[in-house]
Design an enzyme around this catalytic site. Structure first.
Site, PDB file in Angstrom:
ATOM      1  CD  GLU A  23      31.126  15.623  46.218  1.00  0.00           C
ATOM      2  OE1 GLU A  23      30.177  15.117  46.838  1.00  0.00           O
ATOM      3  OE2 GLU A  23      32.016  14.974  45.642  1.00  0.00           O
ATOM      4  CE  LYS A  30      25.163  18.015  43.713  1.00  0.00           C
ATOM      5  NZ  LYS A  30      26.344  18.028  44.574  1.00  0.00           N
ATOM      6  NE  ARG A  78      16.707  15.565  49.465  1.00  0.00           N
ATOM      7  CZ  ARG A  78      18.024  15.714  49.271  1.00  0.00           C
ATOM      8  NH1 ARG A  78      18.864  15.573  50.278  1.00  0.00           N
ATOM      9  NH2 ARG A  78      18.496  15.969  48.090  1.00  0.00           N
TER      10      ARG A  78
HETATM   11  P1  ATP Z   1      24.071  14.461  45.867  1.00  0.00           P
HETATM   12  O1  ATP Z   1      22.896  14.310  44.915  1.00  0.00           O
HETATM   13  O2  ATP Z   1      25.401  14.259  45.219  1.00  0.00           O
HETATM   14  O3  ATP Z   1      23.896  13.807  47.209  1.00  0.00           O
HETATM   15  P2  ATP Z   1      23.344  16.960  47.051  1.00  0.00           P
HETATM   16  O4  ATP Z   1      22.199  17.366  46.212  1.00  0.00           O
HETATM   17  O5  ATP Z   1      23.147  16.484  48.437  1.00  0.00           O
HETATM   18  O6  ATP Z   1      24.213  15.962  46.203  1.00  0.00           O
HETATM   19  P3  ATP Z   1      25.493  18.659  47.983  1.00  0.00           P
HETATM   20  O7  ATP Z   1      26.443  19.371  47.112  1.00  0.00           O
HETATM   21  O8  ATP Z   1      26.001  17.582  48.853  1.00  0.00           O
HETATM   22  O9  ATP Z   1      24.376  18.144  47.012  1.00  0.00           O
HETATM   23  O10 ATP Z   1      24.591  19.627  48.821  1.00  0.00           O
HETATM   24  C1  ATP Z   1      24.924  20.901  49.300  1.00  0.00           C
HETATM   25  C2  ATP Z   1      23.945  21.295  50.347  1.00  0.00           C
HETATM   26  O11 ATP Z   1      22.633  21.394  49.802  1.00  0.00           O
HETATM   27  C3  ATP Z   1      23.858  20.278  51.476  1.00  0.00           C
HETATM   28  O12 ATP Z   1      23.907  20.972  52.708  1.00  0.00           O
HETATM   29  C4  ATP Z   1      22.532  19.616  51.290  1.00  0.00           C
HETATM   30  O13 ATP Z   1      21.991  19.226  52.521  1.00  0.00           O
HETATM   31  C5  ATP Z   1      21.708  20.723  50.627  1.00  0.00           C
HETATM   32  N1  ATP Z   1      20.636  20.168  49.805  1.00  0.00           N
HETATM   33  C6  ATP Z   1      20.763  19.313  48.771  1.00  0.00           C
HETATM   34  N2  ATP Z   1      19.568  18.963  48.283  1.00  0.00           N
HETATM   35  C7  ATP Z   1      18.632  19.620  49.018  1.00  0.00           C
HETATM   36  C8  ATP Z   1      17.202  19.678  49.013  1.00  0.00           C
HETATM   37  N3  ATP Z   1      16.474  18.972  48.132  1.00  0.00           N
HETATM   38  N4  ATP Z   1      16.581  20.462  49.923  1.00  0.00           N
HETATM   39  C9  ATP Z   1      17.292  21.171  50.789  1.00  0.00           C
HETATM   40  N5  ATP Z   1      18.639  21.166  50.859  1.00  0.00           N
HETATM   41  C10 ATP Z   1      19.321  20.400  49.987  1.00  0.00           C
END
Ligand code: ATP
Ligand code: MG
Length: 617
Positions: A63, A316, A306
């Site tokens: 996003e 974020k 994750r």
């Molecule tokens: P927010 O903090 O706003 O929830 P987010 O870090 O989840 O944001 P997104 O832009 O929704 O960010 O994530 C994009 C992709 O990155 C998603 O598929 C999410 O699952 C993956 N992602 C985010 N953080 C991690 C992480 N720590 N490890 C692995 N994948 C991640």
């Protein structure tokens, strides 16, 4: 050094539960009947195209509401490397369904970061037109029309309704883990009534928040995500892509499966917190396939644990707080775990890929990975390629008092040379001059040396009156010198170290081994050394899990996360280019700052990491 590093074709082919799924799907021909081609979002084109059963499609769907961070590096690596491994395609998709938080600035930085990581092969072959490269970059907002049509279909088929309960009523009536939900009084409206209401919503006839579109599934479901989740809400906000065209916006949970399906994603990989959403993902796509709006089989969602890294925060919201409250100098502050920050700090795409790969792909838990593993990957990738240089970070002057005696005049300069890299002669040589006055590290001189100190210390008089001479060390790539003492400043500290040079001991000459010394010190000539600002970074938080147990992460900010040194560097570094990475001998790996360093002007170097692991200390 170039700034894009395409992953080598020979990258390891990892095996994990997702590759098992893919292997199985390929063996079964699960996606063999699917079609390629057409612009996603266009249902007609969606039906056309060429069969391409051998391909898989993954996607990385950020996003655009912030900068990417180290956790995303894992998701990027996983999705793009799977596509590469199987000869498929990975889409970079901006999941821009929430106009309030999204901005072009973030879109630009995400695009740049994914490329920097080496994955610009979202410009991949177009399977329908061999040899033609097609940018596999998409925006969820391009599918708003389709999403709206799908919403009308769901209403017509009795799978959705417009709910006019207040937000509070909806919350209460949703129930919780122990309490089943209660049906909304609006749940039994006819499709015609619902359709009319949805159209009014779209036409702006109702206030923000006045009503929502909900799926009609099961208010008693043990999975709360299936208790008639919201699909659309009214929100008058200008969207970075569609402007003011819409005043209703789809919810993430509704939009995401549709985005995957329209792009004909085969394996939709996300983190574990979305596991409970999977039943809705499947429900929605099954309904739209039934209605003929989407092709079968729909994509499937798979969840993995994750990435969490010690001493690092990846929320974020919290990263934004660090920036907005001025705890760091911006999104790309080299202490930030954003990929823009890590890049500026000097981390390499290769190291980030290696780290992601080594951290594994598992179905269970959210394991913590030690930051030291990232630094180890970094050293491994930097050591073979980073040219060496000498830099004095905490300079004190050293004067060689017998210089004229040895070389005939005080102004004589003695040429020295060193390999750019000890194991790569093909990388060439560095040349510099040794002179009467040098800069050395302040810590290389001790008035009263502790036990085991082998660098410079002055002559000493023993109790019986006998004198032990000052210690001898080698000036790296130069001569052996003997310490004569130091002149003092008012405070009693050393201000200039005095020494004499031992003739015929130059490195690389037959006399080099005539005097044995235990210490070798680095130096920079006072006549040609260049001043440089050197930024020494340390972890941003003092605790491994900064926000554990609800602790305020700001309370464990490391006050010493940045130290600035006024250093002197060898003359060749005056021409170092921004983002050039080097090893400063004895000190670690450094990078010329990509924003503030100017070749031939102000020199600014960031410490990437030390030569050894210091996280444990
Ligand atoms: P927010 O903090 O706003 O929830 P987010 O870090 O989840 O944001 P997104 O832009 O929704 O960010 O994530 C994009 C992709 O990155 C998603 O598929 C999410 O699952 C993956 N992602 C985010 N953080 C991690 C992480 N720590 N490890 C692995 N994948 C991640
Ligand atoms: Mg998220």
């Amino acid at each position: 050094m170039s700034t894009t590093h395409a992953p080598p074709e020979g990258d390891a082919k990892p095996h994990n539960f997702i590759t098992q799924v893919i292997d199985h799907d390929l063996a079964q021909g699960t996606y063999a009947g699917r079609q390629w081609g057409g612009a996603p979002g266009d249902a007609a084109a969606h039906q056309a195209g060429m069969p391409d059963p051998a391909r898989i499609r993954t996607r990385f769907p950020p996003e655009p509401n912030g900068y990417l961070h180290i956790g995303h590096a894992k998701s990027i690596w996983l999705n793009f490397s799977l596509a590469r491994q199987y000869g498929g395609v990975c889409h970079l998709r901006f999941d821009d369904t929430n106009p309030e938080k999204e901005e072009q600035e973030y879109v630009d930085s995400i695009r740049e970061t994914v490329r920097w990581l080496g994955w610009d092969h979202h410009f991949a072959d177009d399977p329908a037109r061999p040899g033609v490269k097609q940018p596999h970059e998409y925006f969820a907002s391009d599918y708003f029309d389709f999403m709206y049509r799908a919403a009308e279909y769901l209403i017509e088929a009795g799978h959705a309704y417009v709910d006019e309960q207040t937000a509070e009523e909806m919350r209460v009536n949703r129930g919780d883990f122990g309490t089943p939900g209660v049906d909304s009084p609006f749940r039994s409206r006819t499709p015609a009534e619902n359709l009319a209401r949805l159209r009014e919503m779209r036409e702006g006839k109702h206030a923000d928040g006045a009503m929502v579109l909900r799926a009609r599934i099961d208010m008693q479901s043990p999975n709360i995500n299936l208790r008639d989740p919201t699909l659309y809400r009214i929100r008058r906000a200008t969207h970075h892509n569609t402007g003011d065209q819409w005043c209703i916006y789809p919810m993430y949970t509704y939009a995401h499966p549709i985005e995957d399906a329209l792009e004909q994603i085969t394996h939709s990989i996300c983190t574990l917190e979305f596991e409970d959403q999977r039943p809705f993902y499947d429900w929605l796509l099954a309904r739209l396939v039934e209605g003929g709006l989407l092709l079968a089989p729909p994509p499937r969602q798979y969840e993995f644990g994750r990435l969490n890294v010690g001493h690092v925060i990846t929320s974020k919201r919290k990263l934004r707080q660090l920036v907005e409250e001025g705890h760091v100098a911006g999104w790309d502050d080299p202490r930030m775990p954003t990929l823009a920050g890590l890049r500026r700090r000097g981390y390499t795409p290769e190291a980030l890929r290696l780290f992601a790969e080594r951290s594994g792909v598992t179905k269970t838990g959210n394991a913590w990975t030690d930051y030291a593993a990232l630094d180890a990957a970094l050293r491994e990738t930097l050591d073979p390629v980073a040219p060496r240089a000498m830099a004095v970070l905490e300079p004190i002057k050293l004067v060689i008092e017998n210089w004229a005696e040895v070389f005939g005049s005080d102004g004589h300069l003695e040429p020295c040379h060193a390999p750019a890299h000890p194991h790569h002669p093909e990388m060439g040589e560095r040349r510099f001059m040794l002179g009467k006055e040098l800069w050395i590290e302040r810590t290389d001189y001790e008035e009263t040396p502790p036990k085991g100190f082998f660098r410079l210390y002055p002559p000493r008089q023993a109790a019986d009156g006998s004198i032990t001479p000052g210690n001898k060390v080698r000036l790296k790539y130069g001569y052996v010198i003997e310490c004569l003492g130091a002149t003092k400043n008012e405070a009693g500290g050393a201000s200039v170290v005095r020494a004499r040079l031992l003739k015929d001991t130059k490195s690389g000459t037959p006399g080099a081994d005539s005097v044995k010394v235990k210490g070798v010190i680095t130096w920079v000539g006072a006549h040609d050394g260049l001043p440089a600002e050197v930024r020494l970074y340390d972890r941003l938080f003092t605790e491994e899990q900064p926000d554990a147990g609800g602790r305020d992460f700001l309370s464990v900010l490391n006050p010493a996360s940045l130290k600035t040194a006024q250093a002197v560097v060898e003359p060749g570094l005056g021409q170092a280019q921004p983002e050039e990475r080097l090893q400063f001998e004895r000190h670690g790996f450094f990078i010329a700052d990509r924003r503030e360093h100017q070749p031939g002007g102000r020199l600014v170097f960031n410490r990437v990491t030390g030569l050894r692991d210091s996280w444990g200390k």
